[in-house]
Enzyme design. Structure first.
Site, PDB file in Angstrom:
ATOM      1  N   SER A   9       0.829  -1.203   0.000  1.00 38.98           N
ATOM      2  CA  SER A   9       0.000   0.000   0.000  1.00 38.98           C
ATOM      3  C   SER A   9       0.866   1.256   0.000  1.00 38.98           C
ATOM      4  O   SER A   9       1.655   1.481   0.923  1.00 38.98           O
ATOM      5  CB  SER A   9      -0.912   0.019   1.229  1.00 38.98           C
ATOM      6  OG  SER A   9      -1.627   1.238   1.297  1.00 38.98           O
ATOM      7  N   HIS A  34      -0.981  -0.929  -4.463  1.00 44.37           N
ATOM      8  CA  HIS A  34      -2.290  -0.485  -3.997  1.00 44.37           C
ATOM      9  C   HIS A  34      -2.220   1.000  -3.660  1.00 44.37           C
ATOM     10  O   HIS A  34      -1.391   1.434  -2.857  1.00 44.37           O
ATOM     11  CB  HIS A  34      -2.704  -1.280  -2.760  1.00 44.37           C
ATOM     12  CG  HIS A  34      -4.099  -1.020  -2.304  1.00 44.37           C
ATOM     13  ND1 HIS A  34      -5.196  -1.580  -2.910  1.00 44.37           N
ATOM     14  CD2 HIS A  34      -4.574  -0.248  -1.297  1.00 44.37           C
ATOM     15  CE1 HIS A  34      -6.292  -1.181  -2.290  1.00 44.37           C
ATOM     16  NE2 HIS A  34      -5.947  -0.355  -1.311  1.00 44.37           N
ATOM     17  N   ASP A  36      -4.229   4.126  -2.255  1.00 43.84           N
ATOM     18  CA  ASP A  36      -5.395   4.592  -1.500  1.00 43.84           C
ATOM     19  C   ASP A  36      -5.674   6.057  -1.800  1.00 43.84           C
ATOM     20  O   ASP A  36      -4.850   6.927  -1.522  1.00 43.84           O
ATOM     21  CB  ASP A  36      -5.160   4.410  -0.002  1.00 43.84           C
ATOM     22  CG  ASP A  36      -5.216   2.957   0.425  1.00 43.84           C
ATOM     23  OD1 ASP A  36      -6.178   2.277   0.054  1.00 43.84           O
ATOM     24  OD2 ASP A  36      -4.295   2.510   1.128  1.00 43.84           O
ATOM     25  N   MET A  38      -8.058   9.167  -0.958  1.00 46.90           N
ATOM     26  CA  MET A  38      -8.976   9.647   0.078  1.00 46.90           C
ATOM     27  C   MET A  38      -9.254  11.125  -0.121  1.00 46.90           C
ATOM     28  O   MET A  38      -8.357  11.886  -0.482  1.00 46.90           O
ATOM     29  CB  MET A  38      -8.381   9.406   1.466  1.00 46.90           C
ATOM     30  CG  MET A  38      -7.945   7.984   1.729  1.00 46.90           C
ATOM     31  SD  MET A  38      -7.279   7.789   3.409  1.00 46.90           S
ATOM     32  CE  MET A  38      -6.552   6.156   3.309  1.00 46.90           C
ATOM     33  N   HIS A  67      -7.780   2.474  -5.247  1.00 46.00           N
ATOM     34  CA  HIS A  67      -8.891   2.245  -4.325  1.00 46.00           C
ATOM     35  C   HIS A  67      -9.485   3.608  -3.969  1.00 46.00           C
ATOM     36  O   HIS A  67      -8.886   4.380  -3.221  1.00 46.00           O
ATOM     37  CB  HIS A  67      -8.339   1.509  -3.093  1.00 46.00           C
ATOM     38  CG  HIS A  67      -9.298   1.348  -1.971  1.00 46.00           C
ATOM     39  ND1 HIS A  67      -8.890   0.929  -0.717  1.00 46.00           N
ATOM     40  CD2 HIS A  67     -10.643   1.535  -1.874  1.00 46.00           C
ATOM     41  CE1 HIS A  67      -9.927   0.876   0.087  1.00 46.00           C
ATOM     42  NE2 HIS A  67     -11.000   1.253  -0.590  1.00 46.00           N
ATOM     43  N   MET A  69     -11.577   5.858  -2.104  1.00 42.16           N
ATOM     44  CA  MET A  69     -12.324   6.104  -0.867  1.00 42.16           C
ATOM     45  C   MET A  69     -12.815   7.540  -0.896  1.00 42.16           C
ATOM     46  O   MET A  69     -12.390   8.395  -0.108  1.00 42.16           O
ATOM     47  CB  MET A  69     -11.426   5.835   0.344  1.00 42.16           C
ATOM     48  CG  MET A  69     -11.130   4.377   0.554  1.00 42.16           C
ATOM     49  SD  MET A  69      -9.965   4.075   1.906  1.00 42.16           S
ATOM     50  CE  MET A  69      -8.427   4.134   0.991  1.00 42.16           C
ATOM     51  N   MET A 138     -12.791  -4.750   3.444  1.00 43.33           N
ATOM     52  CA  MET A 138     -11.929  -4.020   4.368  1.00 43.33           C
ATOM     53  C   MET A 138     -11.812  -4.789   5.684  1.00 43.33           C
ATOM     54  O   MET A 138     -12.809  -5.284   6.222  1.00 43.33           O
ATOM     55  CB  MET A 138     -12.497  -2.629   4.640  1.00 43.33           C
ATOM     56  CG  MET A 138     -12.537  -1.705   3.439  1.00 43.33           C
ATOM     57  SD  MET A 138     -10.897  -1.314   2.765  1.00 43.33           S
ATOM     58  CE  MET A 138     -10.115  -0.493   4.171  1.00 43.33           C
ATOM     59  N   PHE A 144      -7.195   5.519   7.516  1.00 41.93           N
ATOM     60  CA  PHE A 144      -5.845   5.675   8.058  1.00 41.93           C
ATOM     61  C   PHE A 144      -5.087   4.356   7.979  1.00 41.93           C
ATOM     62  O   PHE A 144      -5.681   3.282   8.132  1.00 41.93           O
ATOM     63  CB  PHE A 144      -5.885   6.142   9.521  1.00 41.93           C
ATOM     64  CG  PHE A 144      -6.492   7.502   9.706  1.00 41.93           C
ATOM     65  CD1 PHE A 144      -5.714   8.643   9.555  1.00 41.93           C
ATOM     66  CD2 PHE A 144      -7.831   7.641   9.997  1.00 41.93           C
ATOM     67  CE1 PHE A 144      -6.275   9.903   9.705  1.00 41.93           C
ATOM     68  CE2 PHE A 144      -8.403   8.899  10.148  1.00 41.93           C
ATOM     69  CZ  PHE A 144      -7.621  10.029  10.002  1.00 41.93           C
ATOM     70  N   ASP A 177      -7.746  -5.627   2.775  1.00 40.48           N
ATOM     71  CA  ASP A 177      -6.992  -4.401   3.012  1.00 40.48           C
ATOM     72  C   ASP A 177      -7.184  -3.964   4.451  1.00 40.48           C
ATOM     73  O   ASP A 177      -8.294  -3.649   4.869  1.00 40.48           O
ATOM     74  CB  ASP A 177      -7.492  -3.302   2.061  1.00 40.48           C
ATOM     75  CG  ASP A 177      -6.728  -1.991   2.222  1.00 40.48           C
ATOM     76  OD1 ASP A 177      -5.739  -1.951   2.963  1.00 40.48           O
ATOM     77  OD2 ASP A 177      -7.143  -0.996   1.593  1.00 40.48           O
ATOM     78  N   GLY A 178      -6.060  -3.961   5.199  1.00 44.32           N
ATOM     79  CA  GLY A 178      -6.117  -3.432   6.549  1.00 44.32           C
ATOM     80  C   GLY A 178      -5.501  -4.359   7.581  1.00 44.32           C
ATOM     81  O   GLY A 178      -6.026  -5.444   7.843  1.00 44.32           O
ATOM     82  N   GLY A 179      -4.356  -3.971   8.114  1.00 42.61           N
ATOM     83  CA  GLY A 179      -3.753  -4.728   9.202  1.00 42.61           C
ATOM     84  C   GLY A 179      -3.124  -6.041   8.792  1.00 42.61           C
ATOM     85  O   GLY A 179      -2.846  -6.891   9.650  1.00 42.61           O
TER      86      GLY A 179
END
Length: 226
Positions: A9, A34, A36, A38, A67, A69, A138, A144, A177-179
């Site tokens: 990311s 990836h 992001d 925003m 992506h 958002m 997600m 964030f 996506d995430g963590g």
């Protein structure tokens, strides 16, 4: 069986030297970048736009996965496609006419994905899945980087994978996506995800070793499934 793809990311990269970090990811074997996007409205943060995508496009042969958002994503889909996006995904929560959004993404020559937040019902994915190339679930609340992985993703991914396969849609990828880090990448793959987005899991510490370890963990999980 769909291939496992790693997607560092860009949000967690060194913004003072994006080119170097992008090249390091590619040279380490990552297939997807990836990106992001925003807007400070749909999510409480502002990141980058088409200008950055356009600047990085000549640098890398990786798949550029944008992506969005953002609110009113249809307005910006053509701009990201023109800038060099290969894949574009939109949130079901942000698109008033989801089928139209997916059709627009394909019209501009990109692979189309939809995104569901952690507690958005999977039925939204079921209704749109036949039109999608991939579905992003997600595993954190968007906005964030550096957030902790939400464990309920695993059950959701398993349910979605089973539903897709049972409805003749085994070609549709599931992205997470995430963590995502070395210690949970295998769990995500076992649950049905095959495109792994990782920010701090790649860029914190030794980038090359992190990508190598993430791939090894993911492939080991795939061998267990087979």
């Amino acid at each position: 069986m769909l291939p496992v793809l790693l997607a560092p990311s860009l949000l967690s990269a060194n913004f003072a030297n994006l080119q170097q970090d992008v090249l390091r990811c590619e040279n380490s074997g990552a297939e997807v970048l990836h990106i992001d996007v925003m807007d400070g409205h749909f999510v409480p943060n502002i990141t980058i736009g088409p200008l950055v995508v356009n600047a990085l496009r000549p640098v890398s042969k990786m798949i550029f996965d944008c992506h969005l958002m953002i609110e009113n994503p249809d307005k910006y889909v053509p701009d990201f496609a023109k800038a060099g996006a290969d894949w574009i995904s939109v949130h079901v929560e942000a698109s008033r006419h989801l089928h139209r959004s997916i059709a627009l993404i394909k019209e501009v020559g990109c692979k189309a994905g939809i995104v569901l937040n952690p507690i958005t019902p999977l039925s939204y994915a079921y209704s749109a899945a036949e039109y999608c190339d991939f579905i992003l679930l997600m595993s954190v609340n968007p906005g964030f980087g550096g957030q902790a992985f939400i464990q309920s993703f695993l059950q959701r991914a398993s349910e979605l994978r089973n539903w897709l396969d049972s409805h003749g849609l085994n070609h549709v990828n599931i992205q997470v996506d995430g963590g995502i880090k070395i210690d949970n990448a295998a769990e995500a793959v076992k649950a049905g995800a095959n495109i792994l987005v990782s920010g701090s899991g790649v860029f914190s510490g030794n980038l090359e070793e992190n990508i190598k370890s993430l791939r090894a963990s993911a492939l080991q999980a795939r061998e267990i499934i087979v």
